[in-house]
Motif scaffolding. Structure first.
Motif, PDB file in Angstrom:
ATOM      1  N   SER A  73       4.838   9.384  -2.294  1.00 55.04           N
ATOM      2  CA  SER A  73       4.919   9.163  -3.780  1.00 55.04           C
ATOM      3  C   SER A  73       4.363   9.666  -4.694  1.00 55.04           C
ATOM      4  O   SER A  73       5.034   9.578  -5.885  1.00 55.04           O
ATOM      5  CB  SER A  73       5.125   7.637  -3.726  1.00 55.04           C
ATOM      6  N   SER A  74       2.887  10.198  -4.364  1.00 59.35           N
ATOM      7  CA  SER A  74       2.245  10.803  -5.778  1.00 59.35           C
ATOM      8  C   SER A  74       2.980  12.184  -5.605  1.00 59.35           C
ATOM      9  O   SER A  74       2.840  12.689  -6.671  1.00 59.35           O
ATOM     10  CB  SER A  74       0.952  10.929  -5.158  1.00 59.35           C
ATOM     11  N   LEU A  75       2.773  12.987  -4.415  1.00 55.21           N
ATOM     12  CA  LEU A  75       3.601  14.356  -4.193  1.00 55.21           C
ATOM     13  C   LEU A  75       4.753  14.058  -5.418  1.00 55.21           C
ATOM     14  O   LEU A  75       5.108  15.449  -5.755  1.00 55.21           O
ATOM     15  CB  LEU A  75       3.296  14.858  -2.830  1.00 55.21           C
ATOM     16  N   PRO A 134      -0.993  11.487   9.044  1.00 61.18           N
ATOM     17  CA  PRO A 134      -0.544  10.679   9.586  1.00 61.18           C
ATOM     18  C   PRO A 134      -1.991   9.345   9.721  1.00 61.18           C
ATOM     19  O   PRO A 134      -2.015   8.100   9.280  1.00 61.18           O
ATOM     20  CB  PRO A 134      -1.123  10.128  11.478  1.00 61.18           C
ATOM     21  N   ALA A 135      -3.379   9.638   9.388  1.00 67.84           N
ATOM     22  CA  ALA A 135      -4.208   9.495   9.124  1.00 67.84           C
ATOM     23  C   ALA A 135      -4.298   8.997   7.396  1.00 67.84           C
ATOM     24  O   ALA A 135      -5.373   8.405   7.058  1.00 67.84           O
ATOM     25  CB  ALA A 135      -5.828  10.127   9.314  1.00 67.84           C
ATOM     26  N   HIS A 136      -3.589   9.391   6.433  1.00 67.45           N
ATOM     27  CA  HIS A 136      -3.792   9.224   5.371  1.00 67.45           C
ATOM     28  C   HIS A 136      -2.571   8.240   4.556  1.00 67.45           C
ATOM     29  O   HIS A 136      -2.095   8.237   3.797  1.00 67.45           O
ATOM     30  CB  HIS A 136      -3.811   9.898   5.117  1.00 67.45           C
ATOM     31  N   ARG A 137      -1.476   7.724   5.583  1.00 68.92           N
ATOM     32  CA  ARG A 137      -0.158   7.499   5.354  1.00 68.92           C
ATOM     33  C   ARG A 137      -0.285   5.960   5.299  1.00 68.92           C
ATOM     34  O   ARG A 137      -1.594   5.027   4.940  1.00 68.92           O
ATOM     35  CB  ARG A 137       0.529   7.505   6.748  1.00 68.92           C
ATOM     36  N   ARG A 138       0.169   5.547   4.356  1.00 66.02           N
ATOM     37  CA  ARG A 138       0.808   4.304   3.527  1.00 66.02           C
ATOM     38  C   ARG A 138      -0.576   3.468   2.495  1.00 66.02           C
ATOM     39  O   ARG A 138      -0.969   2.510   2.235  1.00 66.02           O
ATOM     40  CB  ARG A 138       0.121   2.875   4.910  1.00 66.02           C
ATOM     41  N   HIS A 139      -0.455   4.874   1.342  1.00 71.13           N
ATOM     42  CA  HIS A 139      -1.508   4.946   0.499  1.00 71.13           C
ATOM     43  C   HIS A 139      -1.264   5.618  -0.678  1.00 71.13           C
ATOM     44  O   HIS A 139      -1.569   6.117  -1.542  1.00 71.13           O
ATOM     45  CB  HIS A 139      -3.068   5.520   0.765  1.00 71.13           C
ATOM     46  N   GLY A 188      -2.004  15.410   2.466  1.00 69.52           N
ATOM     47  CA  GLY A 188      -0.745  15.602   2.016  1.00 69.52           C
ATOM     48  C   GLY A 188       0.111  16.613   2.147  1.00 69.52           C
ATOM     49  O   GLY A 188      -0.719  18.136   1.040  1.00 69.52           O
ATOM     50  N   GLY A 189       1.221  17.442   2.655  1.00 69.28           N
ATOM     51  CA  GLY A 189       1.500  18.551   1.654  1.00 69.28           C
ATOM     52  C   GLY A 189       3.150  18.831   0.759  1.00 69.28           C
ATOM     53  O   GLY A 189       3.794  17.543   1.316  1.00 69.28           O
ATOM     54  N   ALA A 190       3.227  19.588   0.167  1.00 68.86           N
ATOM     55  CA  ALA A 190       4.516  19.728  -0.285  1.00 68.86           C
ATOM     56  C   ALA A 190       5.054  20.687  -0.616  1.00 68.86           C
ATOM     57  O   ALA A 190       4.845  21.391  -1.453  1.00 68.86           O
ATOM     58  CB  ALA A 190       5.003  18.173  -1.079  1.00 68.86           C
ATOM     59  N   ARG A 196      -6.756  12.733  -0.511  1.00 70.58           N
ATOM     60  CA  ARG A 196      -7.200  11.570  -0.616  1.00 70.58           C
ATOM     61  C   ARG A 196      -8.706  11.170  -0.347  1.00 70.58           C
ATOM     62  O   ARG A 196      -9.497  11.781   0.558  1.00 70.58           O
ATOM     63  CB  ARG A 196      -6.187  10.947   0.644  1.00 70.58           C
ATOM     64  N   ASP A 197      -9.418  10.805  -0.789  1.00 68.44           N
ATOM     65  CA  ASP A 197     -11.188  10.582  -1.363  1.00 68.44           C
ATOM     66  C   ASP A 197     -11.668  11.865  -0.779  1.00 68.44           C
ATOM     67  O   ASP A 197     -12.400  12.134  -0.192  1.00 68.44           O
ATOM     68  CB  ASP A 197     -11.536   9.732  -0.206  1.00 68.44           C
ATOM     69  N   GLY A 198     -10.545  12.948  -1.153  1.00 66.25           N
ATOM     70  CA  GLY A 198     -11.811  14.557  -0.828  1.00 66.25           C
ATOM     71  C   GLY A 198     -11.226  15.049  -0.195  1.00 66.25           C
ATOM     72  O   GLY A 198     -11.046  16.243   0.504  1.00 66.25           O
ATOM     73  N   ALA A 199     -10.210  14.508   1.426  1.00 69.65           N
ATOM     74  CA  ALA A 199      -9.923  14.801   2.349  1.00 69.65           C
ATOM     75  C   ALA A 199      -8.270  15.660   2.039  1.00 69.65           C
ATOM     76  O   ALA A 199      -7.379  14.808   1.190  1.00 69.65           O
ATOM     77  CB  ALA A 199      -9.939  13.777   3.659  1.00 69.65           C
TER      78      ALA A 199
END
Length: 282
Positions: free
Chosen positions: A233-235, A224-229, A204-206, A198-201
Motif C-alpha cells: 500500500s505504501s508503494l 514474503p518476509a515483509h508482507r502484511r506490514h 518491495g519494489g514497484a 522496511r526497517d532498513g531491509a
C-alpha cells in the motif's frame, strides 16, 4: 469520468487512450530489444492503431496490443504479422479490449485465433492534491542505478510467483527474460523504479510509467518476509501521489480476474474499467 457514489465510468474514448499508452509501452520496449539484439531479431509493426511486437523468445513483450480503436486490421496486415511470428516459432497473442470494435474479435476468430484467457484493466481517477501515505517503518524511494539488481530481485520474484487466487495466468516467464524486458522498458519507455525498505531491509519494489495523462502501474511485489506490514500500500500511495503531482488524471493497473492483486487495488479505490480478451493463434 466519475459518476455517482464514486463509481468510475470508462467510455470508449478513455479506453482508447489507455490502449494507445499500452501500445506505446510495447512499441518502445520492443524497439529497445531490437537495438540490444539486432534489428533482425525482432520487430515492431504498427497495425490499426495498435502494435505488433516481438522482442525475444519468451518475452512478455511478444504480443499484438491496442487494437479496436482505429478500425479493423486488414487481412494482409495480419498475414504479415502471423508470418513473422511463425518464423520465430512463436504463437501470435492479441490482447483485445471489450470496448474496442467488435469487428476485431470477429476477424481474429475467423482466422483461427482461440480465446485462452482474460485480464482486467482497473483505474482510479487522479486530481487535486494527493499526499503519499507510508506505513510505519516503511521507506519508499526511487531506485538508483546501483540498486537495480536489488530492485529486480524482489520484482522478478513477484512475476515468477503470480497470484494463486482467482483465474490463473496462462503465461510464465523465466527470470532472465523478465530482467531483459524490464531493462528495455526502463531504458526506452521511461519506466520509473521504486524500492521500499522496511526497517532498513529491502522489502518491495514497484514501477510506473506516465504518458498522455495516464500513469501505468507496471508492476509491484513484496518480499514474503515483509508482507502484511503496509509495504504494498505504501508503494501504491507514493506512485499515485507522484502521478497526481505530474498532472496525470488517471492511474491504471492490469490484473488477472479475481486475483489477490485485483482485490488489493479495489480496496485502495480502483474500479474495474474493462476487460481484455487474450486471443492466441499458434
Amino acid at each position: 469520468m466519475a459518476g455517482d457514489q464514486g463509481t468510475f465510468f470508462c467510455g470508449t474514448e478513455l479506453a482508447a487512450r489507455i490502449e494507445r499508452v499500452e501500445a506505446e509501452l510495447i512499441s518502445k520496449g520492443g524497439g529497445a530489444a531490437a537495438a540490444r539484439l539486432g534489428a533482425t531479431a525482432g520487430f515492431v509493426i504498427p497495425v490499426a492503431g495498435g502494435v505488433a511486437a516481438f522482442a525475444e523468445e519468451g518475452s512478455p513483450l511478444n504480443k499484438v496490443a491496442g487494437l479496436g480503436f482505429a478500425g479493423v486490421p486488414m487481412v494482409a496486415e495480419l498475414e504479415q504479422i502471423e508470418q513473422l511470428f511463425a518464423e520465430r516459432k512463436t504463437a501470435v497473442q492479441a490482447e483485445v479490449s471489450q470496448l474496442g470494435d467488435p469487428g476485431v474479435g470477429e476477424l481474429l476468430t475467423e482466422r483461427g485465433y482461440r480465446l485462452v484467457s482474460f485480464e482486467n484493466v482497473l483505474g482510479i481517477e487522479l486530481g487535486g492534491e494527493r499526499a503519499a501515505v507510508v506505513a510505519d517503518g516503511v521507506d519508499v524511494q526511487h531506485s538508483g542505478e546501483g540498486e537495480f539488481d536489488a530492485w529486480l530481485d524482489v520484482v522478478a520474484d513477484g512475476f515468477a510467483h503470480p497470484d494463486t487466487q482467482g483465474v490463473a495466468s496462462h503465461e510464465e516467464f523465466p527470470p532472465e527474460i523478465i530482467a531483459n524486458a524490464m531493462r528495455d522498458l526502463i531504458g526506452a519507455a521511461g519506466v520509473q523504479r521504486y524500492l521500499a525498505r522496511r526497517d532498513g531491509a529491502v522489502a518491495g519494489g514497484a514501477s510506473m510509467r506516465m504518458s498522455q495523462g495516464v500513469a501505468q502501474l507496471t508492476g509491484a511485489a513484496t518480499d514474503p518476509a515483509h508482507r502484511r506490514h503496509g509495504v504494498q500500500s505504501s508503494l501504491l500511495s507514493v506512485r499515485l501521489a507522484e502521478a497526481t503531482a505530474a498532472g496525470c488524471d488517471i492511474a491504471v493497473v492490469t490484473t488477472q480476474p479475481g486475483s489477490k492483486s485485483q482485490q488489493n487495488v479495489q480496496r485502495q479505490g480502483f474500479a474495474l474499467l474493462y476487460t481484455r480478451a487474450i486471443l492466441v493463434k499458434g
